[in-house]
Design a protein around this motif. Structure first.
Motif, PDB file in Angstrom:
ATOM      1  N   GLY A   1       0.792  -1.222   0.000  1.00  0.00           N
ATOM      2  CA  GLY A   1       0.000   0.000   0.000  1.00  0.00           C
ATOM      3  C   GLY A   1       0.826   1.275   0.000  1.00  0.00           C
ATOM      4  N   GLN A   2       2.126   1.152   0.192  1.00  0.00           N
ATOM      5  CA  GLN A   2       2.985   2.329   0.248  1.00  0.00           C
ATOM      6  C   GLN A   2       3.390   2.754  -1.157  1.00  0.00           C
ATOM      7  N   ASP A   3       3.850   4.012  -1.277  1.00  0.00           N
ATOM      8  CA  ASP A   3       4.213   4.543  -2.586  1.00  0.00           C
ATOM      9  C   ASP A   3       5.508   3.954  -3.130  1.00  0.00           C
ATOM     10  N   GLN A   4       6.383   3.427  -2.276  1.00  0.00           N
ATOM     11  CA  GLN A   4       7.608   2.799  -2.735  1.00  0.00           C
ATOM     12  C   GLN A   4       7.951   1.636  -1.806  1.00  0.00           C
ATOM     13  N   PRO A   5       8.676   0.646  -2.322  1.00  0.00           N
ATOM     14  CA  PRO A   5       9.025  -0.499  -1.477  1.00  0.00           C
ATOM     15  C   PRO A   5       9.971  -0.077  -0.356  1.00  0.00           C
ATOM     16  N   PRO A   6      10.064  -0.881   0.699  1.00  0.00           N
ATOM     17  CA  PRO A   6      10.951  -0.513   1.801  1.00  0.00           C
ATOM     18  C   PRO A   6      12.418  -0.587   1.390  1.00  0.00           C
ATOM     19  N   GLN A   7      13.247   0.171   2.087  1.00  0.00           N
ATOM     20  CA  GLN A   7      14.695   0.149   1.854  1.00  0.00           C
ATOM     21  C   GLN A   7      15.265  -1.147   2.436  1.00  0.00           C
ATOM     22  N   ILE A   8      16.074  -1.845   1.664  1.00  0.00           N
ATOM     23  CA  ILE A   8      16.730  -3.074   2.104  1.00  0.00           C
ATOM     24  C   ILE A   8      18.220  -2.792   2.212  1.00  0.00           C
ATOM     25  N   TYR A   9      18.797  -3.068   3.376  1.00  0.00           N
ATOM     26  CA  TYR A   9      20.245  -2.986   3.546  1.00  0.00           C
ATOM     27  C   TYR A   9      20.795  -4.401   3.416  1.00  0.00           C
ATOM     28  N   LEU A  10      21.602  -4.641   2.399  1.00  0.00           N
ATOM     29  CA  LEU A  10      22.207  -5.953   2.174  1.00  0.00           C
ATOM     30  C   LEU A  10      23.618  -5.932   2.736  1.00  0.00           C
ATOM     31  N   ARG A  11      23.834  -6.730   3.770  1.00  0.00           N
ATOM     32  CA  ARG A  11      25.134  -6.831   4.419  1.00  0.00           C
ATOM     33  C   ARG A  11      25.680  -8.222   4.129  1.00  0.00           C
ATOM     34  N   ALA A  12      26.747  -8.294   3.346  1.00  0.00           N
ATOM     35  CA  ALA A  12      27.351  -9.580   3.006  1.00  0.00           C
ATOM     36  C   ALA A  12      28.795  -9.602   3.469  1.00  0.00           C
ATOM     37  N   ASP A  13      29.185 -10.706   4.069  1.00  0.00           N
ATOM     38  CA  ASP A  13      30.563 -10.872   4.505  1.00  0.00           C
ATOM     39  C   ASP A  13      31.490 -10.806   3.302  1.00  0.00           C
ATOM     40  N   ARG A  14      32.634 -10.178   3.466  1.00  0.00           N
ATOM     41  CA  ARG A  14      33.558 -10.024   2.340  1.00  0.00           C
ATOM     42  C   ARG A  14      34.068 -11.365   1.826  1.00  0.00           C
ATOM     43  N   GLY A  15      33.982 -12.422   2.621  1.00  0.00           N
ATOM     44  CA  GLY A  15      34.421 -13.747   2.194  1.00  0.00           C
ATOM     45  C   GLY A  15      33.403 -14.469   1.314  1.00  0.00           C
ATOM     46  N   GLN A  16      32.176 -13.961   1.218  1.00  0.00           N
ATOM     47  CA  GLN A  16      31.160 -14.596   0.382  1.00  0.00           C
ATOM     48  C   GLN A  16      31.451 -14.330  -1.091  1.00  0.00           C
TER      49      GLN A  16
END
Length: 135
Positions: free
Chosen positions: A85-100
């Motif tokens: 129902g919101q005008d834009q999707p929520p902000q997603i913070y993607l935190r990935a380990d540098r070893g991935q």
């Protein structure tokens, strides 16, 4: 003459303010992830973002809750439906380990995109200043 001396009260309040200012950033820590470094500036944020983390063992976390690989699409769909129902999707913070490896991160980003969650920010460590920033 009966006056109240407010100087000690002001001193105590200023000390408490400094203590809270120092400890508040420490309370935001979630899943421990070894983030890569970057020199990009941090994003301005008006709402609390959703954190999706991939730790060094490849486990997935939404905020602080561990999610299996099979349950990830359903959880992301639920987040997208909640924000429909919101005008834009929520902000997603993607935190990935540098070893991935890059493929693992790309697969998670693909699942986010499939669910309609396209406001993705990659979280890295600041290059000179230290501290985590979203890019």
């Amino acid at each position: 003459m009966a006056d109240i001396n407010v100087t000690p009260l002001v001193d105590v309040m200023l000390v408490l303010l400094i203590i809270f200012m120092v400890t508040a950033p420490l309370l935001t820590a979630g899943v421990p992830v070894n983030l890569p470094d970057s020199r990009a500036k941090a994003l301005d944020q008006e709402k609390q973002p959703i954190e999706l983390s991939i730790d060094d063992q490849g486990r997935l976390f939404i905020d602080k809750d561990e999610v299996s690989e099979a349950d990830l699409p359903a959880k992301l769909d639920a987040i997208a439906n909640k924000a429909a129902g919101q005008d834009q999707p929520p902000q997603i913070y993607l935190r990935a380990d540098r070893g991935q490896n890059y493929g693992r991160v790309a697969n998670v980003m693909g699942e986010l995109s499939r669910a309609g969650l396209t406001r993705i920010a990659l979280v890295t460590n600041a290059g000179e200043g230290g501290g985590a920033n979203a890019r």
